[in-house]
Design a protein around this motif. Structure first.
Motif, PDB file in Angstrom:
ATOM      1  N   ASP B  26       0.837  -1.142   0.065  1.00  0.00           N
ATOM      2  CA  ASP B  26      -0.046   0.148  -0.124  1.00  0.00           C
ATOM      3  C   ASP B  26       1.139   1.313   0.055  1.00  0.00           C
ATOM      4  OD1 ASP B  26      -2.152   1.677   0.321  1.00  0.00           O
ATOM      5  OD2 ASP B  26      -2.565   0.937   2.237  1.00  0.00           O
ATOM      6  N   SER B  27       1.056   2.014  -1.118  1.00  0.00           N
ATOM      7  CA  SER B  27       2.034   2.987  -1.190  1.00  0.00           C
ATOM      8  C   SER B  27       1.270   4.131  -1.610  1.00  0.00           C
ATOM      9  CB  SER B  27       3.185   2.696  -2.487  1.00  0.00           C
ATOM     10  OG  SER B  27       3.649   1.277  -2.089  1.00  0.00           O
ATOM     11  N   ALA B  28       2.056   5.280  -1.053  1.00  0.00           N
ATOM     12  CA  ALA B  28       1.744   6.613  -1.655  1.00  0.00           C
ATOM     13  C   ALA B  28       2.526   6.853  -2.999  1.00  0.00           C
ATOM     14  CB  ALA B  28       2.418   7.475  -0.678  1.00  0.00           C
ATOM     15  N   PRO B  29       1.979   7.912  -4.033  1.00  0.00           N
ATOM     16  CA  PRO B  29       2.738   8.024  -5.127  1.00  0.00           C
ATOM     17  C   PRO B  29       3.946   8.789  -4.930  1.00  0.00           C
ATOM     18  CG  PRO B  29       0.743   9.481  -5.011  1.00  0.00           C
ATOM     19  CD  PRO B  29       0.636   8.474  -3.651  1.00  0.00           C
ATOM     20  N   PRO B  30       4.892   8.718  -5.886  1.00  0.00           N
ATOM     21  CA  PRO B  30       5.980   9.264  -5.581  1.00  0.00           C
ATOM     22  C   PRO B  30       5.960  10.749  -5.512  1.00  0.00           C
ATOM     23  CG  PRO B  30       6.175   8.097  -7.521  1.00  0.00           C
ATOM     24  CD  PRO B  30       4.511   8.048  -7.119  1.00  0.00           C
ATOM     25  N   GLY B  31       6.860  11.432  -4.847  1.00  0.00           N
ATOM     26  CA  GLY B  31       6.700  12.927  -4.763  1.00  0.00           C
ATOM     27  C   GLY B  31       6.538  13.329  -3.389  1.00  0.00           C
ATOM     28  N   LEU B  32       6.765  14.539  -3.097  1.00  0.00           N
ATOM     29  CA  LEU B  32       6.733  15.280  -1.796  1.00  0.00           C
ATOM     30  C   LEU B  32       6.159  16.503  -1.894  1.00  0.00           C
ATOM     31  CD1 LEU B  32       7.206  14.653   1.137  1.00  0.00           C
ATOM     32  CD2 LEU B  32       9.530  15.703   0.934  1.00  0.00           C
ATOM     33  N   ASN B  33       4.949  16.900  -1.195  1.00  0.00           N
ATOM     34  CA  ASN B  33       4.189  17.867  -0.927  1.00  0.00           C
ATOM     35  C   ASN B  33       3.451  17.947   0.392  1.00  0.00           C
ATOM     36  OD1 ASN B  33       1.753  16.505  -1.820  1.00  0.00           O
ATOM     37  ND2 ASN B  33       2.441  16.751  -3.857  1.00  0.00           N
ATOM     38  N   GLU B  34       2.717  18.814   0.765  1.00  0.00           N
ATOM     39  CA  GLU B  34       1.990  18.847   1.864  1.00  0.00           C
ATOM     40  C   GLU B  34       1.088  17.709   1.827  1.00  0.00           C
ATOM     41  OE1 GLU B  34       0.831  22.416   3.753  1.00  0.00           O
ATOM     42  OE2 GLU B  34       2.799  23.134   3.605  1.00  0.00           O
ATOM     43  N   PHE B  39      -1.346  12.438   3.799  1.00  0.00           N
ATOM     44  CA  PHE B  39      -1.589  11.139   3.657  1.00  0.00           C
ATOM     45  C   PHE B  39      -0.878  10.133   4.633  1.00  0.00           C
ATOM     46  CE2 PHE B  39      -0.013   7.406   1.404  1.00  0.00           C
ATOM     47  CZ  PHE B  39      -1.383   6.740   1.066  1.00  0.00           C
ATOM     48  N   ILE B  40       0.520  10.562   4.895  1.00  0.00           N
ATOM     49  CA  ILE B  40       1.139   9.730   5.555  1.00  0.00           C
ATOM     50  C   ILE B  40       0.425   9.784   7.124  1.00  0.00           C
ATOM     51  CG2 ILE B  40       3.485   9.172   6.838  1.00  0.00           C
ATOM     52  CD1 ILE B  40       4.771  10.362   4.220  1.00  0.00           C
ATOM     53  N   SER B  41       0.412  10.824   7.463  1.00  0.00           N
ATOM     54  CA  SER B  41      -0.251  11.278   8.773  1.00  0.00           C
ATOM     55  C   SER B  41      -1.713  10.521   8.871  1.00  0.00           C
ATOM     56  CB  SER B  41      -0.323  12.753   9.220  1.00  0.00           C
ATOM     57  OG  SER B  41      -0.712  12.986  10.470  1.00  0.00           O
TER      58      SER B  41
END
Lengths: 251, 480
Positions: B26-34, B39-41
């Motif tokens: 179960d993964s987040a899409p690549p990249g970093l933004n708020e 999403f992680i939180s």
């Protein structure tokens, strides 16, 4: 008599410089050969070449040992086949306990012969047996290999290792240098205790005094990379008394 | 060319932990933004205060620049290509180990870390972290009886928020450095340890980190709190699959020791080092720091670093309490094209604070190994003492060893000693051992483990053996 070591026309160079220039030497089983000669004649080179030191290049000639081509064997294979070199300057290896190292070495030999590794009690029993023969102090066994050993302690340690590994051919490279007379006698005692009809020794030395204690069957004079004269123990005495000068005339 | 050098040329060790576990993630899409941070939180069902804490760190990070002072060369990291969250898919919450996906258990079994009830490591409690989440923690109940809390960081946030809130970011502030700030924003899981007053933790605690998913960064966070008079020994191990691309690992570890408390933190780091040509491997940018807050407290770091393509790591001690003690024992081995810039910082503020630094660097093949250390003694740290010893060993002639000691003392009564040596693994040592019947490989191993002995004896017994083996594996094939 069986031939153990047969050196024919051996030429050796270090970094392109010729050191041994056509050396012939045959050693039979159970014999003790002393190699004498002036500084720089190639005595130590001969000892290291037999042990397979990588920097030494054999440019011509052959060495047969127990019917095998010795030159083809790696240093560790020569060792496991019973060739032992007692170093003139044994190196220190910090952090490696003397006994730990010796047990690894002994077990490498045993594995080569198809024997099981010695467990700790059996190993210690052997150690105690052999150390008294050369007057090794107990604390030297636990210390790091040759680290902070005095010259004499290093030499005793070499002979102690020889007793433990029970070689077929032992090469002693100036083991007598830097030893006082007591230590010399102890070392000689260790060697003499090992003399058998199968085991041979090559004793490289500057001085005849060691040969009073380890009596050689043959004495050879090495000069400028070749053996120029051979004889029995009396030759050693003559060399001690008269030096090497007279040999140049003979040669 | 010498034998050893030639041998090193042929260095071609196989990385034995390089397998990939095929597991649904179960993964987040690549990249970093708020949004990714939200999403992680949300995935971790975190309280609002933690989300805000993350966002604050993220905003700070956006304004920070990647550090360039280390003696490291690597391609710029594209932070937008990294996946910041990846978790093995689980159908429901786990109540016991029996419900853990067997594929995962197998993965750990392969790594030699048995998690199932029958085969557990005797006397060692293990927290297993797979990619972004903690899979399981063993011996939890036994520890609970002693009052010790040992759980994943996520659980700690849920079950012990007051402790997390009190200490999180107090030893390593959010803006401490670029990678620490990044970690604060996106950290996923890690371990949490709390030892109550006067308790001696009844067993070794251990966390095993595994990066599995491709293109995924691992950002774990560890927090250890030792209350007055308590004692704990903690060990972490890490491996990753063999992949052609580089993966980022940016962890933060914070230790807090109160009066008379002692924390012993050991690391056996074996991330994938990349291949002989320097392709792939982990970028290991880690901030580890311990605060000796209390008087007579002690923090001891022991690390055995054999893996990673690039290592940037300086486990440090803030010696704030009077008579506090900081120790750093390190073995860093680099082979292939690995680069390591590692060392420590000992910040003396308390009176009579003492620190010891023993660093052993071993470089082989075309690798570079640097020791970088700071001893900083404040004006009030009367009677502070430091002893540093940095030894480097070179195998072959294409590698490098470097030492960068920094000493700043503003206290006249402080005593600082520094010793450094560099040696080449000597041909005559090798020849001596081979003449006694040891193979060249065994000879190198014996010489190297002798060189590292002072550090290995600091490791917990169970791991000293593992570390010795790891060392010989890292240098395996260093001989032809």
């Amino acid at each position: 008599m069986t031939t153990l070591l047969d050196i024919k026309g051996l030429h050796v160079a270090i970094e392109g410089q010729a050191i041994l220039k056509g050396l012939d030497l045959t050693i039979g089983a159970g014999e003790v050969h002393a190699i004498m000669g002036p500084n720089g004649s190639g005595k130590s080179t001969l000892a290291h070449v037999l042990a397979g030191r990588p920097e030494y290049e054999i440019t011509a000639g052959s060495i047969e040992y127990r019917g095998q081509d010795l030159v083809e064997l790696e240093p560790e294979e020569r060792s496991r086949e019973g060739l032992f070199l007692a170093f003139q300057y044994p190196v220190a290896i910090p952090g490696v306990a003397n006994l730990y190292f010796l047990r690894e070495a002994l077990n490498a030999h045993r594995e080569h012969r198809g024997e099981p590794a010695l467990d700790a009690p059996a190993f210690m029993k052997r150690v105690r047996q052999e150390m008294t023969k050369v007057g090794m102090r107990q604390d030297l066994l636990k210390r790091d290999l040759n680290e902070g050993f005095s010259g004499g302690e290093k030499k005793r340690n070499e002979i102690f290792q020889m007793l433990m590994l029970e070689p077929v051919l032992a090469v002693l490279d100036e083991t007598d240098s830097g030893l006082d007379i007591d230590a010399l006698q102890t070392v000689a005692k260790g060697v003499n205790a090992m003399r058998t009809e199968q085991r041979s020794f090559v004793v490289v030395t500057h001085y005849q005094r060691l040969l009073d204690h380890i009596v050689p069957d043959h004495v050879h004079v090495l000069a400028d990379g070749r053996i120029i004269h051979s004889g029995d123990q009396s030759l050693a005495h003559k060399l001690e008394a008269e030096g090497y000068g007279w040999l140049e005339e003979v040669a | 060319m010498s034998d050893a050098a030639q041998a090193v040329e042929e260095l071609s060790k196989e990385y034995r932990w390089g397998f990939v576990t095929d597991i649904e993630a179960d993964s987040a899409p690549p990249g970093l933004n708020e949004d990714i941070i939200r999403f992680i939180s949300a995935k971790k069902e975190e309280p609002e205060w933690l989300l805000q804490w993350r966002l604050k760190a993220y905003r700070a990070w956006c304004k920070m620049a990647e550090p360039e002072w280390a003696k490291l060369g690597y391609d710029a990291i594209d932070f937008q290509k990294i996946i910041y969250y990846s978790a093995p898919k689980q159908k429901k919450k786990l109540s016991s180990l029996d419900e853990v996906d067997p594929t995962l258990l197998e993965a750990y079994e392969k790594l030699g870390i048995p998690l199932d009830e029958q085969k557990r490591l005797a006397g060692v409690a293990v927290d297993a972290v797979f990619d972004s989440v903690s899979v399981t923690t063993t011996y939890k109940e036994t520890l609970a009886e002693a009052g010790v809390i040992f759980c994943s960081f996520s659980e700690a946030v849920k079950d012990h928020p007051e402790l997390v809130k009190k200490y999180l970011g107090t030893v390593v502030p959010q803006r401490d450095n670029f990678f620490a700030a990044l970690n604060c924003a996106v950290f996923t899981d890690g371990s949490f340890v709390y030892i109550p007053e006067g308790v001696r933790c009844p067993m070794e605690l251990s966390t095993y980190f595994r990066i599995n998913a491709a293109n995924t960064g691992q950002f774990e966070r560890t927090l250890i709190i030792a209350e007055k008079g308590s004692h704990v020994s903690y060990l972490e191990g890490c491996t990753a699959p063999q992949r052609d691309e580089n993966q980022l690992h940016a962890a933060v570890v914070e230790l807090v020791a109160l009066d008379d408390a002692e924390i012993k933190y050991s690391t056996v780091q074996n991330w994938y080092p990349g291949d002989d040509e320097g392709r792939g491997g982990i970028y290991n940018f880690v901030t580890k720091r311990g605060a000796c807050l209390g008087d007579r407290s002690k923090i001891s770091w022991t690390q055995v670093e054999t893996g990673s393509a690039v290592t940037w790591k300086y486990p440090s001690c803030l010696l704030l309490g009077d008579d506090s003690v900081g120790e750093f024992y390190s073995v860093a081995v680099t082979a292939k094209r690995q680069q390591a810039d590692t060392g420590t910082k000992m910040i003396h503020r308390g009176r009579n604070s003492r620190s010891t630094i023993i660093s052993k660097g071993i470089s082989a093949a075309r690798s570079h190994n640097s020791y970088r250390g700071l001893v900083d003694i404040g004006p009030k740290a009367e009677g502070a003492r430091n002893f540093s010893q940095c030894d480097s060993m070179l195998i072959g002639n294409q590698c490098g060893a470097h030492t960068f000691p920094y000493i700043e003392s503003r206290c006249p009564s402080a005593v600082v000693e520094h010793e450094a040596t560099t040696s080449r693994i000597a041909e005559d040592q090798l020849f001596y051992l081979r003449q006694r019947g040891l193979s060249e490989e065994d000879a190198i191993n014996i010489i190297v483990s002798g060189f590292c002995k002072e550090v290995f004896k600091e490791l917990p017994m169970e791991f000293a053996v593992e570390a010795t083996k790891l060392l010989s594996l890292s240098l395996e094939g260093a001989v032809g």
